[in-house]
Design a protein around this motif. Structure first.
Motif, short mmCIF file in Angstrom:
data_model
loop_
_atom_site.label_atom_id
_atom_site.label_comp_id
_atom_site.label_asym_id
_atom_site.label_seq_id
_atom_site.Cartn_x
_atom_site.Cartn_y
_atom_site.Cartn_z
N ILE A 196 0.87 -1.19 0.00
CA ILE A 196 0.00 0.00 0.00
C ILE A 196 0.90 1.24 0.00
CG2 ILE A 196 -1.96 1.14 1.08
CD1 ILE A 196 -2.56 -1.44 2.57
N GLU A 204 -1.67 2.83 -5.19
CA GLU A 204 -1.26 4.21 -4.89
C GLU A 204 -2.48 5.12 -5.00
OE1 GLU A 204 1.31 6.22 -3.85
OE2 GLU A 204 -0.13 7.82 -4.25
N SER A 229 12.36 15.41 -4.22
CA SER A 229 13.33 15.39 -3.11
C SER A 229 14.65 16.04 -3.51
CB SER A 229 13.58 13.95 -2.68
OG SER A 229 14.23 13.25 -3.71
N ASN A 247 18.45 13.29 -2.72
CA ASN A 247 19.55 12.97 -1.81
C ASN A 247 19.28 11.55 -1.28
OD1 ASN A 247 20.62 14.52 1.36
ND2 ASN A 247 21.56 12.96 0.09
N THR A 263 -5.89 4.74 -6.59
CA THR A 263 -6.55 3.69 -5.83
C THR A 263 -6.08 3.75 -4.37
OG1 THR A 263 -6.38 2.35 -7.83
CG2 THR A 263 -7.07 1.19 -5.83
N HIS A 300 0.38 9.60 6.70
CA HIS A 300 -0.94 9.75 6.11
C HIS A 300 -2.02 9.46 7.15
CE1 HIS A 300 -4.26 8.64 3.26
NE2 HIS A 300 -3.91 9.85 2.90
N THR A 338 -4.65 6.51 6.82
CA THR A 338 -4.11 5.15 7.01
C THR A 338 -3.80 4.92 8.49
OG1 THR A 338 -3.05 5.52 4.89
CG2 THR A 338 -2.47 3.50 6.04
N ASP A 362 10.16 23.56 1.44
CA ASP A 362 9.09 22.58 1.18
C ASP A 362 9.44 21.17 1.65
OD1 ASP A 362 7.58 24.51 0.04
OD2 ASP A 362 8.32 24.10 -1.98
N GLY A 366 9.20 2.56 5.91
CA GLY A 366 9.23 3.99 5.61
C GLY A 366 8.60 4.87 6.67
N GLY A 422 19.75 12.87 3.60
CA GLY A 422 19.63 11.58 2.91
C GLY A 422 19.25 10.46 3.87
N ASN A 431 16.49 10.15 5.75
CA ASN A 431 15.10 9.70 5.71
C ASN A 431 14.91 8.64 4.63
OD1 ASN A 431 13.46 11.04 7.80
ND2 ASN A 431 14.30 12.89 6.88
N PHE A 432 15.50 8.86 3.46
CA PHE A 432 15.39 7.82 2.42
C PHE A 432 16.11 6.55 2.87
CE2 PHE A 432 14.46 11.00 -1.14
CZ PHE A 432 13.15 10.57 -1.25
N ALA A 444 13.90 4.48 4.75
CA ALA A 444 12.90 3.84 3.88
C ALA A 444 13.50 2.63 3.18
CB ALA A 444 12.37 4.85 2.86
C1 LIG Z 1 10.11 18.27 -0.57
C2 LIG Z 1 10.73 17.10 0.13
C3 LIG Z 1 12.07 16.82 -0.14
C4 LIG Z 1 12.67 15.73 0.51
N1 LIG Z 1 13.97 15.46 0.19
C5 LIG Z 1 14.57 14.40 0.78
C6 LIG Z 1 15.90 14.02 0.42
O1 LIG Z 1 16.51 14.61 -0.50
N2 LIG Z 1 16.47 12.98 1.09
C7 LIG Z 1 15.81 12.28 2.06
O2 LIG Z 1 16.38 11.34 2.62
N3 LIG Z 1 14.52 12.57 2.38
C8 LIG Z 1 13.89 13.59 1.75
N4 LIG Z 1 12.60 13.88 2.08
C9 LIG Z 1 11.87 12.93 2.95
C10 LIG Z 1 11.48 11.71 2.10
O3 LIG Z 1 10.86 12.14 0.91
C11 LIG Z 1 10.53 10.77 2.87
O4 LIG Z 1 11.14 10.39 4.08
C12 LIG Z 1 10.24 9.52 2.03
O5 LIG Z 1 9.61 9.89 0.83
C13 LIG Z 1 9.34 8.54 2.79
O6 LIG Z 1 9.02 7.48 1.91
P1 LIG Z 1 7.69 6.65 2.10
O7 LIG Z 1 7.62 5.71 0.94
O8 LIG Z 1 7.64 6.10 3.46
O9 LIG Z 1 6.50 7.69 2.01
P2 LIG Z 1 6.03 8.59 0.77
O10 LIG Z 1 7.17 8.92 -0.11
O11 LIG Z 1 5.24 9.69 1.37
O12 LIG Z 1 5.06 7.61 -0.04
C14 LIG Z 1 3.82 7.19 0.47
C15 LIG Z 1 2.88 6.96 -0.68
O13 LIG Z 1 1.70 6.32 -0.20
C16 LIG Z 1 0.57 6.89 -0.82
N5 LIG Z 1 -0.59 6.65 0.07
C17 LIG Z 1 -0.88 7.24 1.25
N6 LIG Z 1 -2.01 6.70 1.76
C18 LIG Z 1 -2.44 5.77 0.89
C19 LIG Z 1 -3.55 4.88 0.88
N7 LIG Z 1 -4.44 4.85 1.89
N8 LIG Z 1 -3.71 4.05 -0.16
C20 LIG Z 1 -2.81 4.04 -1.20
N9 LIG Z 1 -1.73 4.88 -1.22
C21 LIG Z 1 -1.55 5.71 -0.19
C22 LIG Z 1 0.95 8.36 -0.95
O14 LIG Z 1 0.17 9.00 -1.94
C23 LIG Z 1 2.42 8.25 -1.33
O15 LIG Z 1 2.60 8.14 -2.74
C24 LIG Z 1 11.96 14.95 1.44
C25 LIG Z 1 10.61 15.25 1.72
C26 LIG Z 1 10.00 16.29 1.06
C27 LIG Z 1 8.56 16.59 1.32
#
Ligand SMILES: Cc1cc2nc3c(=O)[nH]c(=O)nc-3n(C[C@H](O)[C@H](O)[C@H](O)COP(=O)(O)OP(=O)(O)OC[C@H]3O[C@@H](n4cnc5c(N)ncnc54)[C@H](O)[C@@H]3O)c2cc1C
Length: 398
Positions: free
Chosen positions: A3, A29, A41, A47, A129, A164, A167, A340, A370, A381, A383-384, A387
């Motif tokens: 998810i 997604e 990012s 990063n 979805t 989110h 969720t 941002d 994540g 870098g 936070n990624f 993940a």
């Molecule tokens: C502008 C910005 C720049 C950043 N730059 C960096 C960087 O350079 N380096 C770094 O380490 N970190 C960076 N971060 C932090 C990093 O982006 C996050 O820590 C990382 O994306 C988390 O990954 P994730 O997959 O857990 O969540 P997300 O990337 O948020 O992905 C979650 C996905 O789940 C989907 N979703 C949510 N609820 C539901 C549902 N109920 N059903 C289906 N889909 C759903 C969302 O739409 C989203 O696409 C940045 C953050 C931001 C906002």
């Protein structure tokens, strides 16, 4: 069933497929964009990770999740991230401050790599979805209801929805506890007139602390239009995320601009400048390698006569200078988002996750990866990396 089509979702799906080629894997997604945060990012450069290869060092960058991540990083750490992408044709480079980016300087390289791998591994991806609810079936599987009204039954579910609310609510209904979300990685707002004409000035090493708390940090500082930013501020905002939220972002910030550890050292340094430059005007002898504009504004603020020669400085005035540079205080009123890049502190309580498998301790066949969890890091870098690492462990246990 994965998810969320973000960083953790794709990394989980691809690695599960690599380890179990016959598995049927689906990503749901909610939005119409896959990997949106990856795309934006790092200012569009992504990063990806940080050049820090010792798990014990690495964990120090995580205000939330520090202890839980030790074993995770022993299994998958930045070295593995670099190798993983290299094996798939994406070369990663290191910048002077340790941040690592694709050599193309474009997040599209990461997205293209993920999309290619997903296609190669026949991962079934559905956008627009959202998952609305999760229910356990009698035989330990999961019944998923989507925003399109479909019901899908999955053997194993990996929740990678980032920060989110909906969720989190669905998981609360399953008995999971959610640590309430507050902002992390923000800049500080101040109306202090001292900083009025200093926008754009950066100081390469300051020490910060927040009055009436144990919060401290050090590093570069940047003066902005609204207040203060730069690594030292962002670190403080991440470590103090909860405490500062409870203070409604109103507090007194103490700043040591000198890079020295004690008031005594600062005073001795000023005295030594005084003794070696008795005939020079104070404004012509810049202390502590400060930017000239900043130094002059600080002197102006302290109402010290800047045309005076060092030889004429009284010990009272030396004490004023010591206090000015070693222990300045600023009233902070509020916060702003850092370019941002908003990261949330909060999420699924770590007590309820088995970090050997990333499986829920409350429900079998339910995994997390994540930012959905109460894990977040300072900028750079990390936070990624959390993940990638948690998604890797998910793929091993699934
Ligand atoms: C502008 C910005 C720049 C950043 N730059 C960096 C960087 O350079 N380096 C770094 O380490 N970190 C960076 N971060 C932090 C990093 O982006 C996050 O820590 C990382 O994306 C988390 O990954 P994730 O997959 O857990 O969540 P997300 O990337 O948020 O992905 C979650 C996905 O789940 C989907 N979703 C949510 N609820 C539901 C549902 N109920 N059903 C289906 N889909 C759903 C969302 O739409 C989203 O696409 C940045 C953050 C931001 C906002």
């Amino acid at each position: 069933m994965i998810i969320g089509g973000g960083a953790a979702g794709f990394f989980s799906a691809i690695n599960i497929a690599n380890k179990k080629p016959n598995a049927q894997i689906m990503i749901l997604e909610k939005s119409d964009k896959l990997l949106y945060k990856v795309q934006i990012s790092g200012g569009g450069r992504c990063n990806v990770t940080h050049s820090c290869f010792e798990p014990m060092q690495l964990i120090k960058n995580y205000p939330r999740g520090e202890k839980n991540l030790i074993n995770i990083f022993h299994r998958f750490q930045p070295k593995d991230t670099i190798a993983w992408f290299a094996e798939r044709g994406v070369q990663i480079k290191t910048e002077a401050d340790g941040r690592m980016f694709p050599i193309t300087d474009s997040s599209q390289s990461i997205i293209d790599c993920f999309m290619k791998e997903a296609k190669k591994n026949h991962i079934d991806i559905h956008i627009n979805t959202a998952v609305d609810s999760l229910q356990k079936t009698k035989n330990d599987k999961w019944r998923i209801t989507t925003s399109k009204g479909d019901t899908i039954v999955a053997d194993k579910v990996v929740v990678c929805t980032g920060s989110h609310l909906r969720t989190w609510k669905a998981l609360e209904e399953l008995g999971h506890q959610v640590e309430s979300p507050v902002a992390s990685l923000f800049t500080f707002n101040t109306k202090d007139t001292r900083l009025r004409d200093m926008m754009g000035i950066s100081l390469h090493h300051v020490q910060l602390s927040i009055a009436s708390t144990k919060l401290k940090s050090e590093g570069p500082l940047l003066i902005t239009h609204w207040g203060l930013s730069g690594p030292a501020i962002l670190k403080l905002s991440a470590w103090g995320a909860r405490e500062l939220a409870s203070m409604q972002y109103k507090f007194v910030l103490r700043i040591n601009f000198t890079g020295l550890q004690t008031a005594e050292e600062v005073k001795n340094e000023i005295l030594s400048i005084k003794n070696t430059n008795p005939k020079k005007q104070i404004s012509n002898t810049i202390l502590f390698h400060m930017p000239t504009r900043f130094y002059e504004s600080m002197l102006l603020y302290s109402k010290i006569d800047t045309t005076k020669k060092w030889a004429d400085f009284s010990s009272k005035e030396i004490n004023i200078l010591t206090e000015l540079f070693f222990n300045s205080t600023l009233d902070i009123h509020g916060k702003s988002t850092n370019k941002d890049e908003f990261v949330t502190c909060g999420g699924i309580s770590l007590k309820e996750i088995d970090f050997k498998t990333m499986q829920s301790k409350l429900h079998s066949n339910l995994f997390f990866a994540g930012e959905i969890m109460d894990i977040d890091a300072i900028t750079g870098g990390f936070n990624f990396q959390a993940a990638w690492s948690t998604a890797w462990v998910v793929s091993e246990s699934v």
